[in-house]
Motif scaffolding. Structure first.
Motif, short mmCIF file in Angstrom:
data_model
loop_
_atom_site.label_atom_id
_atom_site.label_comp_id
_atom_site.label_asym_id
_atom_site.label_seq_id
_atom_site.Cartn_x
_atom_site.Cartn_y
_atom_site.Cartn_z
N ARG A 238 -1.37 -9.67 10.52
CA ARG A 238 -1.99 -8.58 9.76
C ARG A 238 -2.34 -7.36 10.62
NH1 ARG A 238 -1.88 -10.42 5.05
NH2 ARG A 238 -2.95 -8.65 4.10
N VAL A 239 -1.58 -7.14 11.66
CA VAL A 239 -1.82 -5.98 12.52
C VAL A 239 -0.99 -4.78 12.05
CG1 VAL A 239 -1.59 -5.09 14.88
CG2 VAL A 239 -2.43 -7.40 14.51
N CYS A 240 0.05 -5.04 11.27
CA CYS A 240 0.98 -3.95 10.89
C CYS A 240 0.49 -3.20 9.66
CB CYS A 240 2.38 -4.50 10.66
SG CYS A 240 2.49 -5.65 9.29
N MET B 24 -8.68 0.02 11.01
CA MET B 24 -8.44 -1.32 10.48
C MET B 24 -7.53 -2.14 11.39
SD MET B 24 -8.61 -1.12 6.37
CE MET B 24 -8.51 -2.89 6.26
N GLN B 25 -6.56 -1.49 12.00
CA GLN B 25 -5.72 -2.20 12.98
C GLN B 25 -6.59 -2.68 14.15
OE1 GLN B 25 -2.61 0.59 13.99
NE2 GLN B 25 -1.24 -0.15 12.37
N LYS B 26 -7.49 -1.81 14.56
CA LYS B 26 -8.35 -2.18 15.69
C LYS B 26 -9.24 -3.37 15.33
CE LYS B 26 -10.36 1.10 18.25
NZ LYS B 26 -11.35 2.10 18.66
N LEU B 27 -9.78 -3.32 14.12
CA LEU B 27 -10.62 -4.43 13.67
C LEU B 27 -9.81 -5.73 13.61
CD1 LEU B 27 -13.35 -5.43 12.56
CD2 LEU B 27 -12.52 -4.82 10.26
N GLN B 28 -8.60 -5.61 13.11
CA GLN B 28 -7.75 -6.80 12.98
C GLN B 28 -7.48 -7.41 14.36
OE1 GLN B 28 -7.23 -8.32 10.28
NE2 GLN B 28 -6.00 -9.88 11.34
N VAL B 29 -7.19 -6.57 15.35
CA VAL B 29 -6.94 -7.10 16.70
C VAL B 29 -8.23 -7.70 17.27
CG1 VAL B 29 -6.22 -6.52 19.06
CG2 VAL B 29 -5.04 -5.49 17.11
N GLU B 30 -9.35 -7.07 16.96
CA GLU B 30 -10.63 -7.61 17.44
C GLU B 30 -10.88 -8.99 16.84
OE1 GLU B 30 -13.91 -4.91 16.96
OE2 GLU B 30 -15.21 -6.12 18.23
N LEU B 31 -10.49 -9.16 15.57
CA LEU B 31 -10.65 -10.47 14.93
C LEU B 31 -9.73 -11.52 15.56
CD1 LEU B 31 -11.02 -9.33 11.21
CD2 LEU B 31 -12.80 -10.38 12.63
N HIS C 1 -3.58 2.48 -0.82
CA HIS C 1 -3.83 1.06 -0.55
C HIS C 1 -3.48 0.75 0.89
CE1 HIS C 1 -3.57 0.34 -4.94
NE2 HIS C 1 -2.53 1.14 -4.87
N MET C 2 -4.15 -0.26 1.44
CA MET C 2 -3.73 -0.77 2.75
C MET C 2 -2.83 -1.98 2.50
SD MET C 2 -5.24 1.14 4.96
CE MET C 2 -5.11 0.26 6.50
N VAL C 3 -1.66 -1.97 3.13
CA VAL C 3 -0.76 -3.14 3.00
C VAL C 3 -0.20 -3.49 4.37
CG1 VAL C 3 -0.07 -2.61 0.61
CG2 VAL C 3 1.27 -1.68 2.54
N THR C 4 0.33 -4.70 4.49
CA THR C 4 1.03 -5.07 5.73
C THR C 4 2.48 -4.59 5.61
OG1 THR C 4 1.23 -7.25 4.71
CG2 THR C 4 -0.35 -7.03 6.48
N ALA C 5 2.93 -3.85 6.60
CA ALA C 5 4.25 -3.21 6.53
C ALA C 5 5.40 -4.21 6.62
CB ALA C 5 4.37 -2.18 7.66
N CYS C 6 5.15 -5.36 7.22
CA CYS C 6 6.26 -6.29 7.49
C CYS C 6 6.76 -6.98 6.24
CB CYS C 6 5.88 -7.32 8.54
SG CYS C 6 4.73 -8.58 7.93
N ASN C 7 5.87 -7.11 5.22
CA ASN C 7 6.34 -7.80 4.02
C ASN C 7 6.09 -7.01 2.73
OD1 ASN C 7 3.61 -8.16 4.02
ND2 ASN C 7 3.64 -10.38 4.26
N THR C 8 5.98 -5.70 2.87
CA THR C 8 5.89 -4.85 1.68
C THR C 8 7.17 -4.03 1.57
OG1 THR C 8 3.50 -4.69 2.02
CG2 THR C 8 4.50 -3.09 0.51
N LYS D 224 -7.01 7.75 10.28
CA LYS D 224 -8.20 7.15 10.91
C LYS D 224 -8.45 5.75 10.33
CE LYS D 224 -12.61 7.58 12.72
NZ LYS D 224 -12.67 6.47 13.65
N LYS D 225 -8.28 5.65 8.99
CA LYS D 225 -8.52 4.36 8.34
C LYS D 225 -7.56 3.29 8.87
CE LYS D 225 -8.85 2.67 3.59
NZ LYS D 225 -8.57 3.05 2.21
N VAL D 226 -6.28 3.68 9.01
CA VAL D 226 -5.29 2.71 9.54
C VAL D 226 -5.67 2.31 10.97
CG1 VAL D 226 -2.91 2.47 10.35
CG2 VAL D 226 -3.35 3.49 8.11
#
Ligand code: HC0
Ligand code: SF4
Length: 579
Positions: free
Chosen positions: A47-49, A87-94, A62-69, A82-84
């Motif tokens: 979920r980083v993409c 959210m990418q940063k948060l996902q990597v932090e998770l 909407h926010m979507v994952t690019a690999c399967n949309t 900024k939102k992307v």
């Protein structure tokens, strides 16, 4: 085609194409850790993409994952808002919350895809790191070849896909659910007792250090810096065409001379070539093949690839009698280096330690087979993969780019022929064997040395070759990759494959793409053909191109072994397999 906009720029996409694929084709970078197009893998688990999309005629995004949309006509895609970015940063932090934070001790340090992505998103803190969860993750050291470290796994499942769909070994499974999801060996086994054959293909696609070879660079340093020990180093045919890449050289650069010089700078006493062993193998295996053809035993299957041997022992034990008993070139060099070499050079065999540099993870468990040693002492003492050898040079402050090439100087075990060098690519062992068998049968060399009809790259190739003399036509086959190998073994079992001689290489491409080679981020086996081309070029330029014409091999038989398949040769150069 479909019209979309990426970051305001109009571009065309293919119907059914994903956002990731379309963006990538037009040079828009979207980070991802699980997707790997080369193995057709888009699980959407990391979920980083994440990207922000806006449908035509709609105001909201909407926010979507690019690999399967998939793309849609009129879709507006933003990859850097900024939102992307947040959210990418948060996902990597998770992801980092459940990931061992000790990058400095990791075999993947400096070449890790997770590190790259953390840099890309600008990760500065790890607020959610959960040391107790990480400590509960499994670390499996049971295999002599590989380590499976779940404290570093991001559950991208690339390893599961390559093992299941490409190698068709299907040793790996997803275990647990939710936060407890992990990757394990089937039936809860450890690596050593599982159906894994240590081919290392899963290591090649792992984005982090979760899967790796067992690092033995320290053991090599122990040998090198022990004044009581004579160190002998051999390197495999494929090493010279893939090692330069570890130091940023173009794929397929021949760095044989730099490797020899680097080994000497490290302090190695004697530098040998596994290619010499490959020439000896041809003498043994060729002779064995002719005996088996005379006895109408068929097919005979090559035995130099240790992941293939593991595969046969674990998955096709009923076919073990078809395997050639000849040891692999690395094992042959080990045995000769602890018998013939010390006799010739006046060395104490007990003080010799043999170090192999191999493009392979399975070579590490090959050397601990008790039948490949003498009275409990292994013939080869330690194997380093291509990657570890690079790590070792870097540890010792050596840069391959600044090392002056040198040449072999050992008068007993370093000369090789063109036949020996092509062992490292699919079809090479077959071609090398036929060059020699033809000479034995006909008393003269093949008119056409290069058997180019064998040089395709399909997973299984077959041909009929006229060996003349009392042998006549033989049917041969070559397979690379264990998925293809499985198909061939099933055909043999069903009586549907009528071959005399078969070459098997467990890794797709053969040794040039072994599980111990450079991990090329975001790609699976991108350099196979370049490395192969260089290998064929070395053969083409070689002064001697048939194993039986190797002067050092002739001397070995004359002074030490007698003839191929002699009693002594059998003792030192042949082996057996166990199910
Ligand atoms: Fe190979 Fe070998 S060719 S397995 O692919 O046969 O690893 O390069 O060293 O032993 O020679 C690997 C490569 C070797 C062996 C040789 C064989
Ligand atoms: Fe599967 Fe090969 Fe990895 Fe073992 S080493 S898990 S067989 S891909």
């Amino acid at each position: 085609t479909i019209n979309v906009k990426v970051n305001g720029k109009a571009l065309t996409a293919y119907p059914n194409e994903t956002i990731l694929s379309a963006a990538r084709r037009h040079d828009f970078y979207i980070p991802t850790l699980c997707e790997l197009a080369d193995i057709d893998h888009t699980p959407g688990t990391c979920r980083v993409c994440l990207v922000e999309i806006q449908m035509p005629g709609q105001a909201n995004t909407h926010m979507v994952t690019a690999c399967n949309t998939p793309v849609k006509e009129g879709l507006a895609i933003e990859t850097r808002t900024k939102k992307v970015r947040d959210m990418q940063k948060l996902q990597v932090e998770l992801l980092m919350a459940d990931h061992l934070q000790d990058c400095a001790t990791c075999t993947r340090h400096g070449s890790c895809e997770l590190q790259d992505v953390a840099q890309f998103v600008g990760l500065k803190e790890n607020r959610f790191f959960d040391p107790i969860r990480v400590a509960s993750r499994e670390v499996d050291h049971s295999s002599p070849a590989m380590v499976r470290d779940m404290t570093k796994c991001i559950r991208c499942q690339r390893c599961v896909t390559v093992c299941r769909n490409y190698q068709e070994v299907d040793a790996l499974v997803v275990t647990g659910t939710g936060l407890d999801t992990a990757i394990g060996l089937r039936h809860g086994k450890n690596q050593k007792d599982s159906t894994c054959v240590t081919c290392g293909q899963c290591v090649l696609v792992c984005p982090t250090g979760a899967l790796a070879e067992k690092d033995e660079t320290d053991r090599v340093l122990d040998y090198i810096y022990d004044p009581e020990v004579t160190t002998v180093l051999q390197f495999a045919p494929a090493i010279r065409v893939g090692f330069g890449e570890e130091f940023g050289m173009p794929p397929g650069t021949n760095v044989e001379g730099q490797i020899i010089a680097a080994a000497r700078k490290l302090g190695v006493d004697i530098v040998l070539d596994t290619n010499f062993g490959a020439d000896v193998v041809i003498m043994e295996e060729g002779t064995e093949l002719l005996h088996r053809l005379a006895e109408r035993k068929k097919p005979t299957i090559t035995s130099c690839c240790p992941a293939w041997i593991n595969f046969a022992e674990i998955h096709y034990p009923e076919l073990l009698p078809l395997l050639s008993s000849t040891r692999s070139p690395q094992a042959v060099v080990g045995a000769i280096a602890k018998t013939y070499l010390p006799a010739k050079m006046g060395l104490d065999p007990k003080r010799i330690r043999v170090i192999s540099i191999m493009p392979c993870t399975a070579k590490k468990d090959e050397i601990v087979r008790p039948q490949l040693g003498e009275d409990g002492t292994p013939d080869v003492d330690v194997v380093l993969t291509t990657r570890e050898f690079a790590r070792l040079l870097k540890r010792e402050g050596l840069d391959l780019n600044t090392i002056e090439p040198s040449t072999f100087d050992n008068p007993y075990m370093s000369e090789y022929t063109g036949a020996g060098v092509i062992f490292g690519t699919t079809g090479g062992v077959m071609e090398a064997a036929l060059r020699t068998v033809y000479k034995v049968v006909n008393g003269k060399e093949l008119d056409q040395i290069e058997l180019t009809q064998l040089r395709g790259f399909e997973g299984v190739r077959s041909a009929t070759v006229d060996l003349g003399g009392n042998i006549g036509e033989v049917k041969i086959a070559m397979a690379h990759g264990l998925g293809e190998t499985r198909a061939l073994m099933e055909a043999i079992k069903a009586g549907e494959a009528d071959f005399d001689f078969i070459e098997i290489m467990a890794c797709p491409g053969g040794c040039v793409d072994g599980g111990g080679t450079l991990r090329s981020k975001k790609q699976y086996l991108p350099y196979a053909l370049k490395r192969r081309e260089t290998m064929f070029g070395i053969d083409r330029k070689a002064k001697v191109r048939q194993s039986h014409n190797n002067e050092q091999v002739k001397a070995l038989y004359r002074d030490f072994l007698g003839s191929p398949n002699s009693e002594k040769a059998h003792h030192l150069l042949h082996t057996f397999y166990t199910d």
